[in-house]
Design a protein around this motif. Structure first.
Motif, PDB file in Angstrom:
ATOM      1  N   VAL A   1      51.320 -17.932  12.883  1.00  0.00           N
ATOM      2  CA  VAL A   1      52.847 -18.060  12.059  1.00  0.00           C
ATOM      3  C   VAL A   1      53.119 -18.962  11.853  1.00  0.00           C
ATOM      4  O   VAL A   1      53.871 -19.385  10.826  1.00  0.00           O
ATOM      5  N   VAL A   2      53.090 -20.061  12.601  1.00  0.00           N
ATOM      6  CA  VAL A   2      53.379 -21.491  12.655  1.00  0.00           C
ATOM      7  C   VAL A   2      52.760 -22.156  11.116  1.00  0.00           C
ATOM      8  O   VAL A   2      53.448 -22.757  10.331  1.00  0.00           O
ATOM      9  N   ALA A   3      51.297 -21.807  11.155  1.00  0.00           N
ATOM     10  CA  ALA A   3      50.599 -22.430  10.012  1.00  0.00           C
ATOM     11  C   ALA A   3      51.096 -21.663   8.823  1.00  0.00           C
ATOM     12  O   ALA A   3      51.377 -22.338   7.877  1.00  0.00           O
ATOM     13  N   GLN A   4      51.516 -20.432   8.820  1.00  0.00           N
ATOM     14  CA  GLN A   4      51.975 -19.862   7.645  1.00  0.00           C
ATOM     15  C   GLN A   4      53.427 -20.178   7.106  1.00  0.00           C
ATOM     16  O   GLN A   4      53.425 -20.319   5.945  1.00  0.00           O
ATOM     17  N   LEU A   5      54.137 -20.429   8.129  1.00  0.00           N
ATOM     18  CA  LEU A   5      55.494 -20.828   7.781  1.00  0.00           C
ATOM     19  C   LEU A   5      55.360 -22.349   6.995  1.00  0.00           C
ATOM     20  O   LEU A   5      56.192 -22.686   6.087  1.00  0.00           O
ATOM     21  N   GLN A   6      54.449 -23.281   7.454  1.00  0.00           N
ATOM     22  CA  GLN A   6      54.555 -24.421   7.140  1.00  0.00           C
ATOM     23  C   GLN A   6      54.005 -24.342   5.655  1.00  0.00           C
ATOM     24  O   GLN A   6      54.256 -25.032   4.869  1.00  0.00           O
TER      25      GLN A   6
ATOM     26  N   GLY B   1      61.733 -20.865  12.168  1.00  0.00           N
ATOM     27  CA  GLY B   1      61.717 -21.808  10.914  1.00  0.00           C
ATOM     28  C   GLY B   1      63.010 -21.511  10.271  1.00  0.00           C
ATOM     29  O   GLY B   1      63.649 -20.461  10.218  1.00  0.00           O
ATOM     30  N   LYS B   2      63.315 -22.545   9.536  1.00  0.00           N
ATOM     31  CA  LYS B   2      64.709 -22.519   8.575  1.00  0.00           C
ATOM     32  C   LYS B   2      64.389 -22.901   7.189  1.00  0.00           C
ATOM     33  O   LYS B   2      63.700 -23.703   6.703  1.00  0.00           O
TER      34      LYS B   2
END
Length: 557
Positions: free
Chosen positions: A79-84, A312-313
């Motif tokens: 999910v971090v990679a997808q948000l980035q 994330g923001k």
């Protein structure tokens, strides 16, 4: 559908309502009721992209995404990679996407005991797992309590509502016994809050008790099973910061007793169990001092692991409102590996809650597609939380200790297992009736051709069973969009289909990617959640609790 008061929901909402009038029924042209600048960004959500997220998160290699395991870490990394990729900024701790949530699993150890000393006659030891159980103590490895007893009905103290089980009852330094029979005389919201375990414990502590025992009421009921592995969150100081079964301070003992044990505690009391339980069912407090004393020894052991919320923001554009936040949440965890069912032991959690996570990732993608002048005024947080299955722990920790100023959180839109097994034609906005959030829900639903319905399963108590409730208890208006009951054939009995699905799939290894899905419904569900959050983020007026609302009065002040 609730009537919408257009002056309270902002310019974008008015545009949506005007578009509904201009373009007519949504069924023929699904995006025709949306303002033109939103159509292309919202169309970036596709059934295929939604499915791809679910497929990865529910894969066997993630081993059911249990917090603190390598499988959960794979989900975090994904999910971090997808948000980035979607241009979402990190909003966790120390410039990262992560907020550390230290989980403590506490176990009741052998050697725990409960001894009853009656007013007359010899003392007797009760049998663990048959007469009583203890909730493991997450703060102390050993506790000893020797105290008198009182029976405090439901354990409710709400004099402002004209009801108080503690009125005239001296409980200081004593163990409080409460019944878990249902308090039917109260409205749902009042009953759910006041009989929640944590509220019962907090109420007892506030009145000076040193312990709480929850009593069974049916003589034919099986004795309670031993409760093992209850989980809490530790704060940076190493002390319990969040728990569903423990309150800090002078209340070291909590547990349960069987119906048979309850009768023994009433020996010699001014009233018997039959009378007090009958009075409670009739809506009358029936508290009474009990004559025996209890000597309790509890031993606990602890296992600590680190898990993570992902935050994330999307930054807002208004110079003032950008410092306020609309929070989208979905829980990232599931149950891990457990007892096999039909030869499968991996609890993949495809519906629960890979679909919710997919929704938030796709919402992030919509914001990436917006042109600068269409960006929201307020900032938006995309927050994937841990420990929901353990008792709403990750969301409770975030709501109390957010990575942005807590007073700047204005609303929560939660996403948990929308149950997309049929076309999405109607929705149930759990909690929207408590606040001004009902207006953007109605506007967004109308724009997408969806009917807004009342909860078809009020007995499921779903409003307090998912992460939105963590925000409500911090005074933040919140809601959770669930499936409605409307069906394409006009029978409007989707809840029956969902109940059948739940019986064979919910919280079982069968909740995997090979199950029953309607990913077009997932696409529409994600669009709806985006649009609700977007409307709130663009409204100059901050969401408010409805006048006289129970949750607003209890927490909003």
């Amino acid at each position: 559908m609730q009537k919408v008061n257009t002056p309270t929901i902002g310019r974008v909402s008015k545009l949506l309502l005007l578009s509904v009038v201009a373009y007519g029924p949504v069924a023929a042209q699904p995006t025709a009721t949306l303002p033109r600048p939103l159509r292309k960004p919202m169309s970036s959500i596709s059934p295929a992209s939604f499915k791809a997220h679910v497929q990865y998160l529910a894969d066997d290699k993630l081993r059911g995404r249990q917090p603190g395991t390598p499988g959960y870490q794979l989900a975090v990394d994904y999910v971090v990679a997808q948000l980035q990729q979607r241009g979402v900024q990190p909003a966790g701790e120390n410039g990262t996407f992560l907020q550390t949530v230290r989980l403590r699993r506490a176990f009741t150890e052998s050697g725990s005991s409960l001894r009853l000393t009656p007013a007359a006659g010899p003392a007797v030891s009760l049998i663990y797992g048959q007469d009583f159980t203890f909730y493991p103590n997450p703060q102390q490895t050993e506790t000893t309590v020797d105290a008198g007893l009182v029976f405090a009905g439901f354990g409710i103290s709400a004099p402002e509502l004209g009801y108080d089980d503690y009125a005239g009852l001296d409980v200081k330094g004593k163990i409080v016994v409460v019944t878990r029979q249902e308090a039917r005389q109260f409205p749902d919201a009042v009953r759910l809050y006041n009989t929640d375990l944590l509220t019962v414990l907090q109420t007892a502590r506030r009145h000076g008790a040193v312990g709480v025992l929850l009593a069974g009421v049916k003589p034919t009921a099986k004795p309670p099973e031993p409760l093992r592995g209850m989980v809490s969150v530790l704060g940076p100081d190493g002390k319990v910061a969040v728990s569903r079964s423990y309150v800090s301070g002078e209340l070291p003992l909590a547990g349960s007793i069987s119906a048979a044990a309850l009768h023994r505690l009433f020996a010699g009391a001014a009233q018997d169990t039959g009378r007090v339980l009958s009075a409670l069912r009739a809506g009358r407090p029936a508290s009474v001092a009990l004559l025996p004393r209890l000597q309790a020894t509890q031993r606990s052991r602890h296992q600590d692991v680190d898990s993570y919320n992902v935050v994330g923001k999307i930054e807002g554009t208004d110079p003032q409102l950008r410092n306020e936040y609309v929070v989208h949440t979905a829980h990232l965890d599931h149950l891990g590996v457990g007892a096999p069912i039909a030869g499968d032991s991996i609890y993949n959690g495809a519906h629960d809650n890979a679909t919710g996570v997919a929704t938030l990732l796709e919402i992030g993608g919509v914001y990436q597609q917006l042109k600068a002048k269409q960006k929201p005024k307020r900032s938006v947080l995309i927050t994937l939380v841990t420990g929901e299955e353990l008792g709403l722990l990750g969301s409770a920790y975030f709501a109390r200790n957010p990575t942005v100023p807590r007073q700047q959180l204005v609303a929560n839109v939660n996403t948990d297992m929308p149950t997309i097994i049929a076309p999405l034609l109607s929705v149930v906005p759990l909690g929207a009736e408590n606040s001004s959030l009902a207006a953007p829900v109605a506007t967004a639903a109308q724009a997408l051709g969806l009917t807004v319905e009342a909860d078809p399963e009020p007995a499921q108590n779903r409003f307090i069973r998912s992460d939105q409730y963590s925000f409500v208890t911090q005074g933040i208006p919140a809601l959770h969009i669930k499936y409605g009951n409307k069906t394409a054939d006009g029978r409007n009995n989707l809840s029956e289909q969902v109940q059948k699905w739940r019986a064979v799939t919910y919280h079982k290894p069968q909740d995997d990617i090979n199950g029953e899905f309607d990913f077009e419904a997932g696409r529409k569900y994600a669009q709806l959640n985006f649009l609700i959050g977007y409307l709130v983020a663009n409204d100059a007026k901050r969401p408010t609790w409805n006048p006289g609302n129970f949750f607003g009065e209890r927490f909003g002040k």
